[in-house]
Design a protein around this motif. Structure first.
Motif, mmCIF file in Angstrom:
data_model
loop_
_atom_site.group_PDB
_atom_site.id
_atom_site.type_symbol
_atom_site.label_atom_id
_atom_site.label_comp_id
_atom_site.label_asym_id
_atom_site.label_seq_id
_atom_site.Cartn_x
_atom_site.Cartn_y
_atom_site.Cartn_z
ATOM 1 N N ARG A 16 6.136 36.514 86.552
ATOM 2 C CA ARG A 16 6.558 36.819 87.878
ATOM 3 C C ARG A 16 8.188 37.106 87.371
ATOM 4 O O ARG A 16 8.845 35.771 87.356
ATOM 5 C CB ARG A 16 6.878 35.818 88.924
ATOM 6 C CG ARG A 16 4.957 35.687 88.994
ATOM 7 C CD ARG A 16 4.601 35.028 90.647
ATOM 8 N NE ARG A 16 2.970 34.906 90.722
ATOM 9 C CZ ARG A 16 2.204 34.377 91.695
ATOM 10 N NH1 ARG A 16 3.016 33.754 92.159
ATOM 11 N NH2 ARG A 16 1.283 34.445 91.494
ATOM 12 N N VAL A 17 8.496 37.782 87.893
ATOM 13 C CA VAL A 17 10.556 38.608 87.749
ATOM 14 C C VAL A 17 10.602 38.049 89.187
ATOM 15 O O VAL A 17 10.435 38.641 90.692
ATOM 16 C CB VAL A 17 10.506 40.274 87.886
ATOM 17 C CG1 VAL A 17 12.096 39.834 87.753
ATOM 18 C CG2 VAL A 17 9.809 39.950 87.185
ATOM 19 N N TRP A 18 11.561 37.154 89.726
ATOM 20 C CA TRP A 18 12.093 36.376 90.540
ATOM 21 C C TRP A 18 13.563 37.636 90.728
ATOM 22 O O TRP A 18 14.460 36.937 90.238
ATOM 23 C CB TRP A 18 12.598 35.461 91.536
ATOM 24 C CG TRP A 18 11.253 34.996 90.884
ATOM 25 C CD1 TRP A 18 10.015 33.636 89.706
ATOM 26 C CD2 TRP A 18 9.532 34.360 92.117
ATOM 27 N NE1 TRP A 18 8.927 33.368 89.762
ATOM 28 C CE2 TRP A 18 8.557 33.707 91.363
ATOM 29 C CE3 TRP A 18 9.734 35.008 93.501
ATOM 30 C CZ2 TRP A 18 8.089 33.373 91.841
ATOM 31 C CZ3 TRP A 18 8.440 34.598 94.338
ATOM 32 C CH2 TRP A 18 7.515 33.682 93.308
ATOM 33 N N GLY A 54 14.964 35.037 96.217
ATOM 34 C CA GLY A 54 13.791 34.153 95.563
ATOM 35 C C GLY A 54 12.544 34.815 96.016
ATOM 36 O O GLY A 54 11.663 34.885 95.821
ATOM 37 N N ALA A 55 12.620 36.759 96.610
ATOM 38 C CA ALA A 55 11.339 37.347 96.486
ATOM 39 C C ALA A 55 11.091 37.784 95.472
ATOM 40 O O ALA A 55 11.739 37.716 94.241
ATOM 41 C CB ALA A 55 12.288 38.616 97.163
ATOM 42 N N GLU A 56 9.339 38.201 94.679
ATOM 43 C CA GLU A 56 9.157 37.678 93.560
ATOM 44 C C GLU A 56 9.462 39.507 93.621
ATOM 45 O O GLU A 56 9.306 40.220 94.482
ATOM 46 C CB GLU A 56 7.744 39.029 94.505
ATOM 47 C CG GLU A 56 6.915 38.213 92.778
ATOM 48 C CD GLU A 56 5.565 37.974 92.565
ATOM 49 O OE1 GLU A 56 4.850 38.919 91.749
ATOM 50 O OE2 GLU A 56 5.652 37.608 93.841
ATOM 51 N N LEU A 57 10.049 40.205 92.438
ATOM 52 C CA LEU A 57 9.703 41.825 92.519
ATOM 53 C C LEU A 57 8.278 42.337 91.657
ATOM 54 O O LEU A 57 8.830 43.542 91.429
ATOM 55 C CB LEU A 57 11.476 41.677 91.304
ATOM 56 C CG LEU A 57 12.746 41.181 92.506
ATOM 57 C CD1 LEU A 57 13.536 41.864 91.393
ATOM 58 C CD2 LEU A 57 12.756 41.772 93.867
ATOM 59 N N ALA A 58 8.269 41.942 90.656
ATOM 60 C CA ALA A 58 7.417 42.445 90.381
ATOM 61 C C ALA A 58 7.120 41.242 89.046
ATOM 62 O O ALA A 58 6.804 40.084 89.299
ATOM 63 C CB ALA A 58 8.442 43.217 88.503
ATOM 64 N N ARG A 59 5.683 41.739 88.079
ATOM 65 C CA ARG A 59 5.020 40.597 87.882
ATOM 66 C C ARG A 59 4.327 41.294 86.325
ATOM 67 O O ARG A 59 4.362 42.207 86.231
ATOM 68 C CB ARG A 59 3.826 40.083 88.635
ATOM 69 C CG ARG A 59 2.786 38.879 87.443
ATOM 70 C CD ARG A 59 1.353 38.368 88.175
ATOM 71 N NE ARG A 59 1.724 37.724 89.636
ATOM 72 C CZ ARG A 59 1.107 37.163 90.621
ATOM 73 N NH1 ARG A 59 -0.411 37.900 90.120
ATOM 74 N NH2 ARG A 59 1.446 36.973 91.675
#
Length: 854
Positions: A517-519, A465-470
């Motif tokens: 957002r990439v999760w 569930g961590a945000e990797l990129a936007r």
């Protein structure tokens, strides 16, 4: 009434003969036609089918003047809607034509209709006065002529052609003179001399009859007073004076000086000048005349557009008794000046305009007029800015604002268009009309990412569930056409995992549809996955929808999450005995500890430390090689058994470690030979209770092993020299091994070894002259049965036997190992990797994991 029906029948005949000339429809209707009278079947004449007039909103466009006609919505016929008075609409103008504009929508079109209002005889002749008094001297000679004021008829044509008659009289008659210059003049002619004493006053009736059917009449009474004495009337030098004056001239401007002569003498020759009593009040307000000097001046403001000429009757009267009069006419022609600016009306405006509208689309209909005449009334229209719109003249004074170039709402969303009109006067007058033309959006732009490829670095073991990129894609359209949603392309990428097979990118990551957002869907494991490449698709909400793609390259960064793993001895699994020899001297290799670390870079660079016994023991371990060797000569005091504890640590932060325990047994005499001969299968050392019969055999065996060792060492030395020379001349040469997964082993300047997945075996030596690093490919899994083992017949494998041993050393691994370690691989060396010292080696195209060589 019969005349009315005859005129109506004439109109119907004209309607059957109507023609289209340049898109123009002509009709004719008599004035005073009843409300509801059908002028023409407009919809049918325009080619519209039944029901279309109402569906396409067929209607008239008025330009400020009440048209008195309208379009019937149901039938599309042009009917009379209010009273038509030709005299009110056109005055004396012939013909009386009304210009109408007819609009049809869906698609928008304009038609021009000319409606001619024909005259009927509805106006009787009218005299300006009911009674006219004439003073005629009794001395007047027969044939004397006295001008009379004629009647006027508001009708035109035949209906306005007047004839005059006079009531019966033996003294007077009427005479009408028609000249091209003066027009029509009416005179009272004296036929018989007058006798004031017999009849001082004569009363006559003058009748005017028009040419209509039936004819209408008007009358005026003539009262003639017979005067005595003064028998010469003043005379002008010409009967008509024509003057021209510019409209807008200043009041007080001298127009003409009139002069009349009287042949009488004395007071009878003094002449005074007056406007004729028949002159209208309008003329008296506009002009003035000096009674004594005969100077005629401008009194009001002339306006060519209101009236372009005036006819003024002038009377010159002497002071005789009775006074006599002479008459003339002054015709004032008003000249036009350019005092009226053009006028622009917008009759129809179709906005907003879609940005994909075709070139030639009609945006607005305009009408332009100028009240001036001639060149002053000729108007030229332009549009500013000149792009993307233009003007097309559809009819005299009518224009269409059309699209000249393709529109782009993202570049210009609204246009301020100005239609400029300029007349042909000197100097010209101008007028303008501003139009606001908004442009409506269509979905003609696909979402576009700021870059085609995004590089994302993520440490392994991230939280699910961590945000990797936007990511963000720009769509210049508006509304739904510019609303972007994001998703991972189903066939846009994935990754092969170390265990084999293929996993789609959607099992690792997801993209928020609104924010981009990439999760992370799960924690990432560097040892399983190093690079994940996938496509993110941006789709707008237009119809049809447009999309754009961007490639995301997600690199997983290694963390020190794997501890070193010990490998089993070369001779078998844990617990098996490995016999070696230890000379009584220093630096004799007793055993070699083998370990690997599944991490990469510094996290997999291993070092070996002797944890127990501490102090100055008989053994030591190589810091990076893992080789256990004698630190000094063995002595009786060292005891029969030695227990060594070796700690293997990596260079990660924090460091992880593994522990290996070695049990070393010391034996004497010929037991060393027997232990060496049987160490590969027996698994136990020789005992010291053997007889003296083995002494000779022990000496012979020792000599044989000594010769074998010398030959092996010499061969390895020569082979190393040959390979070194070959690598110097051909740095990229390689010796291919058997197929199957292999591990790259690199020797650094500190003696450590590095592992990486490769499919070949190579011996590499750097080009530089500063140092030489040995690099060998070796499989990281036990080789298949068809391939020769890397541990059979290879130099450097341990534990090894020494022909100079004075005792036997038994080595045992007490720590559990033997499980296959994971494979790994990633393009590009870490800057801190030991492989940096050998840039010419192909192994440095991958990140290396360090361990000791088995």
């Amino acid at each position: 009434m019969g005349v009315y029906w005859g005129a109506l029948l004439w109109v119907l005949v004209l309607q059957l003969a109507w023609t289209l000339v340049g898109g123009q429809v002509r009709y004719s209707v008599p004035e005073e036609a009843k409300v509801g009278t059908v002028v023409g079947r407009l919809a049918q004449d325009l080619g519209l089918e039944a029901g279309e007039p109402e569906a396409r909103r067929l209607r008239l466009v008025s330009q400020g003047r009440r048209a008195s006609v309208e379009v019937s919505g149901a039938s599309g016929a042009l009917v009379v809607s209010s009273r038509l008075d030709r005299e009110e609409l056109c005055g004396k103008s012939v013909p009386c034509t009304l210009r109408l504009e007819v609009l049809v929508e869906r698609p928008l079109r304009v038609f021009h209709v000319e409606l001619e209002v024909t005259d009927i005889n509805d106006n009787a002749p009218v005299f300006n006065v009911k009674e006219e008094v004439l003073n005629i001297a009794e001395s007047s000679l027969p044939g004397s002529r006295f001008p009379l004021e004629g009647a006027s008829d508001a009708d035109v044509g035949t209906n306005a052609q007047l004839s005059y008659s006079l009531s019966p009289s033996e003294h007077f008659s009427l005479d009408i003179q028609k000249t091209e210059e003066e027009g029509e003049s009416l005179f009272l002619v004296l036929r018989k001399p007058l006798d004031r004493e017999t009849m001082p006053i004569h009363r006559l009736v003058q009748t005017a009859t028009d040419g209509g059917r039936p004819a209408l009449t008007g009358t005026m009474e003539l009262v003639i007073s017979v005067l005595d004495a003064n028998d010469n009337a003043p005379q002008f030098n010409q009967s008509v004076y024509k003057i021209k004056v510019l409209e807008g001239s200043e009041p007080g401007t001298l127009l003409i000086t009139l002069s009349a002569t009287d042949l009488d003498e004395g007071i009878s020759s003094d002449v005074m000048y007056f406007f004729s009593k028949h002159v209208t009040a309008e003329v008296r307000e506009m002009f003035s005349i000096d009674e004594n000097k005969g100077e005629m001046r401008l009194r009001g403001n002339l306006d060519y557009e209101e009236k372009d000429s005036y006819e003024i009757a002038i009377e010159a009267r002497d002071k005789g008794s009775p006074p006599l009069s002479g008459h003339c006419k002054v015709v004032v022609e008003v000249l036009d000046v350019n005092d009226n600016a053009p006028e622009v009306w917008v009759t129809s405006l179709s906005v907003p305009v879609p940005e994909d509208a075709a070139v030639g689309t009609v945006v607005a209909l305009l009408s332009v007029s100028d009240r001036d005449s001639g060149a002053n009334g000729r108007v030229r229209c332009t549009v500013w800015p000149s792009v993307p719109f233009g003007l097309v003249s559809t009819f005299s004074g009518s224009y269409s604002l059309v699209l000249r170039e393709a529109l782009d709402r993202e570049r210009v969303s609204e246009y301020e268009v100005e239609v400029r009109a300029e007349d042909g006067g000197a100097p010209p007058l101008r007028a303008s009309r501003a139009l606001r033309v908004p442009v409506s959006d269509v979905n003609d732009n696909a979402p576009a990412f700021s870059q085609a490829v995004y590089t994302v670095l993520v440490r392994e073991n991230n939280a699910a569930g961590a945000e990797l990129a936007r990511l963000w894609a720009r769509d210049p359209d508006e509304g739904g056409n510019g609303r972007v949603s994001y998703s991972v392309a189903e066939s846009g990428g994935g990754s092969s995992v170390s265990g084999g097979g293929w996993r789609p990118a959607s099992s690792y990551v997801s993209v928020d549809a609104e924010s981009g957002r990439v999760w992370a869907l799960q924690p990432l494991d560097y040892e399983e996955l190093q690079v994940l490449q996938f496509e993110v698709r941006a789709v707008d909400a237009g119809e049809p929808a447009l999309c754009g793609n961007a490639t995301v390259q997600l690199f997983v960064l290694d963390e020190n999450d794997n501890a070193p793993v010990l490998l089993p001895p070369a001779g078998g699994g844990p617990g098996s005995g490995a016999a070696g020899s230890a000379a009584s001297g220093v630096d004799s290799v007793v055993a070699k500890i083998r370990a690997v670390d599944a991490d990469s870079g510094y996290n997999a660079w291993l070092r070996y430390e002797l944890w127990e016994p501490r102090g100055k023991g008989p053994f030591r371990v190589g810091l990076y090689s893992g080789e256990v060797s004698t630190a000094r000569a063995l002595e009786e005091a060292d005891g029969p058994r030695q227990r060594l504890v070796i700690v293997v640590r990596d260079h990660g932060e924090p460091a992880r470690s593994a522990t290996a325990t070695l049990s070393v047994s010391l034996v004497e005499g010929t037991e060393a030979v027997l232990a060496a001969a049987s160490s590969g299968s027996s698994g136990a050392g020789l005992r010291p209770a053997e007889g003296g019969a083995l002494a000779a055999a022990s000496a012979t065996t020792t000599n044989v092993w000594l010769v074998v060792a010398i030959c092996v060492v010499s061969s390895l030395f020569l082979l190393a020299l040959v390979l070194y020379g070959a690598s110097r001349w051909s740095p990229r040469s390689a010796v291919l091994s058997c197929p199957g997964p292999t591990t790259l082993v690199c020797a650094s300047e500190v003696g450590s070894w590095s592992y990486s997945q490769r499919q070949s075996r190579s011996l590499c030596v750097t080009d530089g002259g500063g140092k030489s690093d040995l690099m060998v490919f070796s499989p990281n899994f036990p080789p298949p049965a068809s391939c020769p083992s890397a541990e059979n017949g290879s130099a450097g494998k341990g534990p090894s036997l020494s022909p100079f041993a004075s005792g036997v050393v038994s080595v045992f691994y007490s720590s559990a190992s033997g499980n296959p370690f994971k494979t790994w691989g990633k393009k590009g060396c870490s800057p801190a990797s030991p492989c940096d010292s050998v840039p010419a080696c192909s192994c440095c195209s991958g990140i290396c994991s360090t361990s000791s060589v088995p």
